[in-house]
Scaffold this motif. Structure first.
Motif, short mmCIF file in Angstrom:
data_model
loop_
_atom_site.label_atom_id
_atom_site.label_comp_id
_atom_site.label_asym_id
_atom_site.label_seq_id
_atom_site.Cartn_x
_atom_site.Cartn_y
_atom_site.Cartn_z
N SER A 1 46.53 46.56 20.14
CA SER A 1 45.21 46.32 20.73
C SER A 1 44.10 46.53 19.69
CB SER A 1 44.99 47.24 21.93
OG SER A 1 44.97 48.58 21.50
N GLY A 2 42.93 46.03 20.03
CA GLY A 2 41.75 46.23 19.21
C GLY A 2 41.46 45.06 18.30
N ASN A 3 40.18 44.85 18.03
CA ASN A 3 39.77 43.86 17.02
C ASN A 3 38.42 44.27 16.44
OD1 ASN A 3 38.12 42.47 19.27
ND2 ASN A 3 40.23 42.12 19.92
N LEU A 4 38.22 43.89 15.19
CA LEU A 4 37.05 44.33 14.44
C LEU A 4 36.48 43.14 13.67
CD1 LEU A 4 38.73 47.33 12.54
CD2 LEU A 4 37.85 47.36 14.86
N PRO B 1 42.59 33.83 14.32
CA PRO B 1 41.58 34.86 14.59
C PRO B 1 41.89 35.60 15.89
CG PRO B 1 40.61 32.64 14.63
CD PRO B 1 42.07 32.48 14.36
N SER B 2 41.41 36.83 16.00
CA SER B 2 41.57 37.62 17.22
C SER B 2 41.36 36.77 18.47
CB SER B 2 40.54 38.75 17.23
OG SER B 2 40.42 39.29 18.53
N ALA B 3 42.18 37.04 19.50
CA ALA B 3 42.05 36.33 20.78
C ALA B 3 40.66 36.54 21.38
CB ALA B 3 43.12 36.83 21.74
N GLU B 4 39.99 37.64 20.97
CA GLU B 4 38.68 37.96 21.55
C GLU B 4 37.52 37.64 20.61
OE1 GLU B 4 39.87 41.86 22.70
OE2 GLU B 4 40.99 41.04 24.39
N THR B 5 37.78 36.76 19.64
CA THR B 5 36.76 36.39 18.66
C THR B 5 35.49 35.86 19.32
OG1 THR B 5 38.44 35.92 17.00
CG2 THR B 5 36.29 34.95 16.62
N VAL C 1 37.99 48.58 20.91
CA VAL C 1 39.22 49.38 21.01
C VAL C 1 39.57 49.62 22.47
CG1 VAL C 1 38.89 50.56 18.79
CG2 VAL C 1 38.09 51.66 20.91
N HIS C 2 40.87 49.78 22.70
CA HIS C 2 41.38 50.18 24.01
C HIS C 2 41.76 51.65 23.89
CE1 HIS C 2 43.39 45.91 24.68
NE2 HIS C 2 42.19 45.80 24.12
N THR C 3 41.18 52.51 24.71
CA THR C 3 41.68 53.89 24.77
C THR C 3 41.92 54.22 26.24
OG1 THR C 3 39.51 54.94 25.01
CG2 THR C 3 40.31 54.59 22.74
N ASN D 1 39.38 48.16 32.74
CA ASN D 1 40.81 48.35 32.48
C ASN D 1 41.28 47.58 31.25
OD1 ASN D 1 41.60 50.25 34.37
ND2 ASN D 1 41.63 48.71 35.99
N HIS D 2 40.42 47.51 30.29
CA HIS D 2 40.73 46.79 29.06
C HIS D 2 40.26 47.59 27.84
CE1 HIS D 2 40.35 42.75 26.65
NE2 HIS D 2 40.57 43.78 25.86
N GLY D 3 38.97 47.80 27.70
CA GLY D 3 38.50 48.53 26.53
C GLY D 3 36.99 48.43 26.38
N ALA E 1 42.97 39.46 12.20
CA ALA E 1 43.93 38.44 12.61
C ALA E 1 44.60 38.90 13.90
CB ALA E 1 44.96 38.24 11.51
N SER E 2 44.90 37.93 14.77
CA SER E 2 45.40 38.24 16.11
C SER E 2 46.83 38.79 16.11
CB SER E 2 45.37 36.96 16.95
OG SER E 2 45.75 37.25 18.27
N GLY E 3 47.05 39.75 17.00
CA GLY E 3 48.40 40.21 17.29
C GLY E 3 49.02 41.15 16.29
N LYS E 4 48.26 41.54 15.28
CA LYS E 4 48.82 42.42 14.24
C LYS E 4 48.77 43.88 14.67
CE LYS E 4 48.49 39.35 10.63
NZ LYS E 4 49.39 39.07 9.55
N ASP E 5 49.61 44.67 14.06
CA ASP E 5 49.51 46.13 14.21
C ASP E 5 48.35 46.58 13.31
OD1 ASP E 5 49.67 48.84 14.12
OD2 ASP E 5 51.84 48.93 13.76
N LYS E 6 47.23 46.91 13.94
CA LYS E 6 46.02 47.20 13.15
C LYS E 6 46.09 48.54 12.41
CE LYS E 6 44.55 43.69 15.76
NZ LYS E 6 45.10 43.23 17.05
N ARG E 7 47.16 49.30 12.62
CA ARG E 7 47.32 50.53 11.82
C ARG E 7 47.83 50.22 10.42
NH1 ARG E 7 50.61 53.43 16.48
NH2 ARG E 7 51.48 51.34 16.33
#
Ligand SMILES: CSC[C@@H](O)[C@@H](O)C(=O)COP(=O)(O)O
Ligand SMILES: [Zn+2]
Length: 202
Positions: free
Chosen positions: A26-29, A74-78, A96-98, A167-169, A44-50
């Protein structure tokens, strides 16, 4: 310029990863690179952002589409980032989703907003008065991203701000990476504080 912006965004990403705010990919910047024409680097979409790689970000234009040839998506939420850059002078957008921002978005979701008061941390948003209140709008989590982006855009008026998606972020933005990260940390502090307070009060 672009390299400098890449390094800035990579540093923010590293710090948010250290906080474990990128669970389950989750998350995009994003960070703005140029104004005319508008271009920004987005995750980039779907990556492990860690993880830190040379394919973490790609350059997109005002329509959220890649500005140059790439196999990256690009991120799905671009489109949410696009709304902010097109409507304001913001320079950086963080999403971010927390667990805590999700709980607050659900608890106050029917009211369409959460209002934080009597908390020193709201000064992070420039609210210095004793009786100041900081309001974060809460929008439904529409699965159709253009619909979500439209609902989101209704709350994008200033160069800095925050919107909770139920319920998303949370998505926050600021004039630069420093300000956006400060707002995000302050939002998370407030969400964590309210969750604990709500539990204690029960
Ligand atoms: C489990 S992540 C869900 C995604 O749809 C989304 O909400 C998200 O934050 C990350 O999507 P991404 O396309 O990687 O930017
Ligand atoms: Zn998301």
């Amino acid at each position: 310029m672009r390299q400098q912006k890449w390094a800035e965004l990579a540093e923010v990403k590293r710090e948010l990863a250290a906080r474990d705010w990128f669970m389950g990919t989750s998350g995009n910047l994003s960070i703005k690179v140029s104004d005319e024409p508008l271009t920004f680097l987005v995750t980039a979409s779907g990556k492990d952002k860690r993880k830190e790689t040379a394919e973490d970000f790609l350059l997109v234009g005002a329509d959220g589409q890649p500005a140059e040839a790439t196999h990256l998506k690009p991120s799905a939420e671009t489109l949410l980032h696009v709304e902010i850059y097109n409507k304001t002078n913001a320079g950086c957008v963080l999403h971010v989703h927390t667990v805590d921002n999700n709980i607050i978005s659900e608890w106050y979701g029917d009211e369409g907003e959460v209002i934080f008061t009597n908390q020193e941390m709201i000064k992070a948003f420039g609210l210095w008065e004793e009786d100041a209140a900081f309001r974060i709008p809460i929008i439904p989590n529409f699965a159709h991203i253009p619909t979500l982006a439209k609902a989101f855009a209704d709350h994008v008026h200033e160069d800095r701000g925050a919107v909770l998606i139920r319920n998303h972020g949370v998505t926050v933005w600021g004039k630069d990476a420093f300000e956006a990260k400060k707002f995000l940390e302050a939002c998370e502090f407030l969400c964590q504080y309210y969750v604990k307070l709500l539990l204690l009060k029960r």
